[in-house]
Design an enzyme around this catalytic site. Structure first.
Site, PDB file in Angstrom:
ATOM      1  N   SER A  15      17.094 -49.830 -19.610  1.00  0.00           N
ATOM      2  CA  SER A  15      17.312 -49.083 -20.848  1.00  0.00           C
ATOM      3  C   SER A  15      15.977 -48.577 -21.381  1.00  0.00           C
ATOM      4  CB  SER A  15      18.018 -49.957 -21.887  1.00  0.00           C
ATOM      5  OG  SER A  15      17.246 -51.086 -22.183  1.00  0.00           O
ATOM      6  N   CYS A  16      16.063 -47.645 -22.318  1.00  0.00           N
ATOM      7  CA  CYS A  16      14.887 -47.037 -22.937  1.00  0.00           C
ATOM      8  C   CYS A  16      13.950 -48.129 -23.450  1.00  0.00           C
ATOM      9  CB  CYS A  16      15.327 -46.140 -24.092  1.00  0.00           C
ATOM     10  SG  CYS A  16      13.966 -45.350 -24.944  1.00  0.00           S
ATOM     11  N   PRO A  17      12.664 -48.031 -23.158  1.00  0.00           N
ATOM     12  CA  PRO A  17      11.926 -46.886 -22.625  1.00  0.00           C
ATOM     13  C   PRO A  17      11.645 -46.970 -21.118  1.00  0.00           C
ATOM     14  CG  PRO A  17      10.359 -48.434 -23.504  1.00  0.00           C
ATOM     15  CD  PRO A  17      11.745 -49.045 -23.697  1.00  0.00           C
ATOM     16  N   ASP A  42      21.133 -45.200 -17.964  1.00  0.00           N
ATOM     17  CA  ASP A  42      20.961 -45.082 -19.414  1.00  0.00           C
ATOM     18  C   ASP A  42      21.268 -43.642 -19.828  1.00  0.00           C
ATOM     19  OD1 ASP A  42      20.166 -45.079 -22.068  1.00  0.00           O
ATOM     20  OD2 ASP A  42      18.063 -45.527 -21.657  1.00  0.00           O
ATOM     21  N   ARG A 152      14.688 -46.779 -30.593  1.00  0.00           N
ATOM     22  CA  ARG A 152      14.616 -48.197 -30.248  1.00  0.00           C
ATOM     23  C   ARG A 152      13.172 -48.691 -30.180  1.00  0.00           C
ATOM     24  NH1 ARG A 152      14.270 -50.861 -25.389  1.00  0.00           N
ATOM     25  NH2 ARG A 152      14.900 -53.025 -25.493  1.00  0.00           N
TER      26      ARG A 152
END
Length: 190
Positions: A15-17, A42, A152
């Site tokens: 997931s981010c990043p 993602d 996030r």
């Protein structure tokens, strides 16, 4: 579609990043003109990779959906095309944002995460416009208000801050480190 690629990067399940962090690292190993395929799951990675490519001069060629996997295609820029990755110069931290909110100051909080991320917890009163939709929806924001942008981790919000500044928004701040460290009140939509 069969695409001739020089490098394939597996960022599935991250997931981010992390998809963009890994993409940046792998891109340095490519020769100018070479193409990389980044496989990710993602949903936010499409907007992240598009925005990063634009900010560095690399070419975002497109994304193909293959079941749950997104296959992003990037072409490494030549020396003439490449530009130094930029960062939005105006940054604020979570503590300052919380103080401003408690002081009932007139600020807009823009959350550029994906709708599912937003639904599971966001700052009360925040406006949700995912990074990938910002180009088409920026006019929903008041140019005269101070806009604090959050995601996030601070990466997507940095790219969003640059986009809004390009559109003439003068008072834009990137909030770091982002929602993963937020200790204040949360609203949930699920």
């Amino acid at each position: 579609m069969n695409m001739n690629v020089n490098k394939m990067l597996d960022a599935k399940g991250l997931s981010c990043p992390m998809p963009i962090v890994k993409t940046k690292k792998e891109m340095t190993a490519l020769e100018p003109g070479q193409v990389m395929e980044v496989q990710a799951t993602d949903k936010g990675s499409t907007a992240d990779i598009k925005a990063w490519a634009k900010s560095t001069g690399n070419h975002y060629l497109g994304t193909v959906e293959d079941g749950d996997t997104l296959k992003h295609y990037l072409r490494k820029a030549t020396a003439e095309e490449e530009k130094a990755e930029t960062k939005h110069p105006h940054v604020t931290n979570l503590g300052d944002l919380q103080e401003r909110m408690e002081g009932n100051e007139n600020i807009t909080i823009l959350d550029v995460r994906e709708p599912a991320e937003f639904a599971f917890g966001h700052i009360p009163g925040a406006v949700n416009i995912p990074l990938g939709e910002l180009e088409d929806r920026f006019e929903e924001l008041d140019k005269n208000e101070e806009v604090h942008i959050i995601c996030r981790t601070g990466n997507r919000s940095d790219l969003a801050a640059q986009k809004l500044t390009e559109k003439g928004y003068a008072n834009v701040k990137n909030v770091v480190p982002g929602m993963k460290e937020w200790k204040g009140k949360l609203n949930q939509n699920h």
